[in-house]
Scaffold this motif. Structure first.
Motif, mmCIF file in Angstrom:
data_model
loop_
_atom_site.group_PDB
_atom_site.id
_atom_site.type_symbol
_atom_site.label_atom_id
_atom_site.label_comp_id
_atom_site.label_asym_id
_atom_site.label_seq_id
_atom_site.Cartn_x
_atom_site.Cartn_y
_atom_site.Cartn_z
ATOM 1 N N SER A 74 -42.008 -34.525 -88.887
ATOM 2 C CA SER A 74 -42.187 -33.665 -89.822
ATOM 3 C C SER A 74 -43.361 -34.138 -90.969
ATOM 4 C CB SER A 74 -41.023 -33.200 -90.913
ATOM 5 O OG SER A 74 -39.920 -32.600 -90.147
ATOM 6 N N LEU A 107 -41.244 -29.892 -95.527
ATOM 7 C CA LEU A 107 -40.083 -29.867 -96.523
ATOM 8 C C LEU A 107 -38.835 -28.926 -96.077
ATOM 9 C CD1 LEU A 107 -41.794 -29.811 -100.067
ATOM 10 C CD2 LEU A 107 -41.446 -31.686 -98.639
ATOM 11 N N ARG A 108 -39.236 -27.932 -95.362
ATOM 12 C CA ARG A 108 -37.935 -27.054 -95.000
ATOM 13 C C ARG A 108 -38.434 -26.487 -93.652
ATOM 14 N NH1 ARG A 108 -35.959 -22.160 -94.088
ATOM 15 N NH2 ARG A 108 -33.809 -21.716 -94.566
ATOM 16 N N GLU A 109 -37.799 -26.839 -92.565
ATOM 17 C CA GLU A 109 -38.121 -26.108 -91.253
ATOM 18 C C GLU A 109 -37.461 -24.679 -91.194
ATOM 19 O OE1 GLU A 109 -36.179 -28.572 -88.547
ATOM 20 O OE2 GLU A 109 -38.027 -29.984 -88.440
ATOM 21 N N GLY A 110 -38.443 -23.919 -90.933
ATOM 22 C CA GLY A 110 -38.068 -22.291 -90.564
ATOM 23 C C GLY A 110 -38.859 -21.789 -89.540
ATOM 24 N N LYS A 115 -36.789 -21.764 -86.401
ATOM 25 C CA LYS A 115 -35.709 -21.640 -87.229
ATOM 26 C C LYS A 115 -35.729 -20.578 -87.916
ATOM 27 C CE LYS A 115 -34.501 -26.663 -86.705
ATOM 28 N NZ LYS A 115 -34.152 -27.896 -87.277
ATOM 29 N N SER A 119 -40.877 -21.442 -93.567
ATOM 30 C CA SER A 119 -41.051 -22.785 -93.499
ATOM 31 C C SER A 119 -41.743 -23.027 -94.886
ATOM 32 C CB SER A 119 -42.252 -22.983 -92.316
ATOM 33 O OG SER A 119 -41.460 -22.686 -91.195
ATOM 34 N N ILE A 120 -41.569 -24.393 -95.331
ATOM 35 C CA ILE A 120 -42.076 -24.759 -96.423
ATOM 36 C C ILE A 120 -42.674 -26.082 -96.520
ATOM 37 C CG2 ILE A 120 -41.791 -25.212 -99.084
ATOM 38 C CD1 ILE A 120 -39.278 -23.336 -99.048
#
Length: 246
Positions: A74, A107-110, A115, A119-120
């Motif tokens: 990441s 910071l955030r998987e999307g 997912k 996504s961030i």
């Protein structure tokens, strides 16, 4: 010296294309997406020859490049810059400009990591002094949100920076991509940039990304902008590829 900066990247391109893995082009934008290179992989975004006209100044970039290295899950390290050849205006001859070094992390998987949800990511780093241009150093911090609706992918960018001239700067931008299943997908970007000590820029770009194969993608973009009281236009075109280093 400048000649080597032009020739060497092109030679590298020719040599390593055979080892390319999966290239998700994110040229020709000023902003970025909420994704990073896979761990242990290098992604190269190369613009062999590009052109900009801003007011009375004419500049050719040959080459411009960005190298992303996934050094941890990441997270990636980013180095970029452009070799500018001044054709008119204050910058005559060749110089290195718009160079920087940064770290980017998810910071955030999307949606970009297959997912649900947005996504961030964040990106932060230093603006490096150039060669015959961009004197001084600065810093930047950005937040990126990527989301997808009805086949269109949106990337929102917000960044704050301390410029090389030690001015505060704010950047707000949005990128829209067409259906990723298409071999050639249309793309667009709009952004607003406010350098509180120098300039106000409103910019729009339209272009396309051609997914030549799983290994390589090409892009082209036409950008128009209003910088203070004068106009600017830019022609961008390049190639993106990646390969494993371990």
């Amino acid at each position: 010296m400048i000649t080597r900066w032009v020739i060497v990247p092109l030679m590298i391109t020719a040599v390593i294309v055979d080892w390319c893995d999966s290239a998700a082009a994110f040229r020709p934008f000023d902003g970025t997406d909420a994704a990073v290179a896979d761990t242990g992989k290098v992604e190269i975004e190369l613009g062999p020859v590009e052109y900009r006209r801003e007011g009375m100044a004419r500049t050719m970039f040959a080459p411009s490049g960005r190298v992303n290295y996934g050094f941890a899950p990441s997270w990636e390290a980013v180095v970029e810059g452009r070799v500018a050849h001044g054709l008119s205006g204050a910058l005559r001859g060749a110089g290195l400009m718009e160079d920087s070094a940064a770290l980017k992390g998810v910071l955030r998987e999307g949606v970009l990591q297959e997912k649900p949800g947005p996504s961030i990511a964040t990106e932060f780093g230093v603006l490096l002094p150039g060669v015959r241009a961009d004197r001084g150093a600065g810093a930047t911090l950005a937040g990126i949100v990527s989301q997808q609706w009805e086949g269109l992918t949106f990337h929102l960018n917000a960044a704050a920076a301390l410029t090389r001239e030690q001015h505060a700067d704010l950047f707000l931008g949005m990128i829209v991509e067409g259906l990723r299943d298409w071999v050639v997908r249309p793309v667009a970007e709009v952004f607003y940039d406010r350098d509180f000590g120098e300039a106000r820029t409103r910019s729009a770009l339209v272009g396309a990304i051609w997914q030549i194969s799983d290994d390589i993608a090409a892009d082209i973009g036409l950008r128009g902008a209003r910088v203070n009281d004068h106009t600017a236009c830019e022609i961008r075109g390049g190639i993106t590829f990646s390969f494993a280093v371990r």
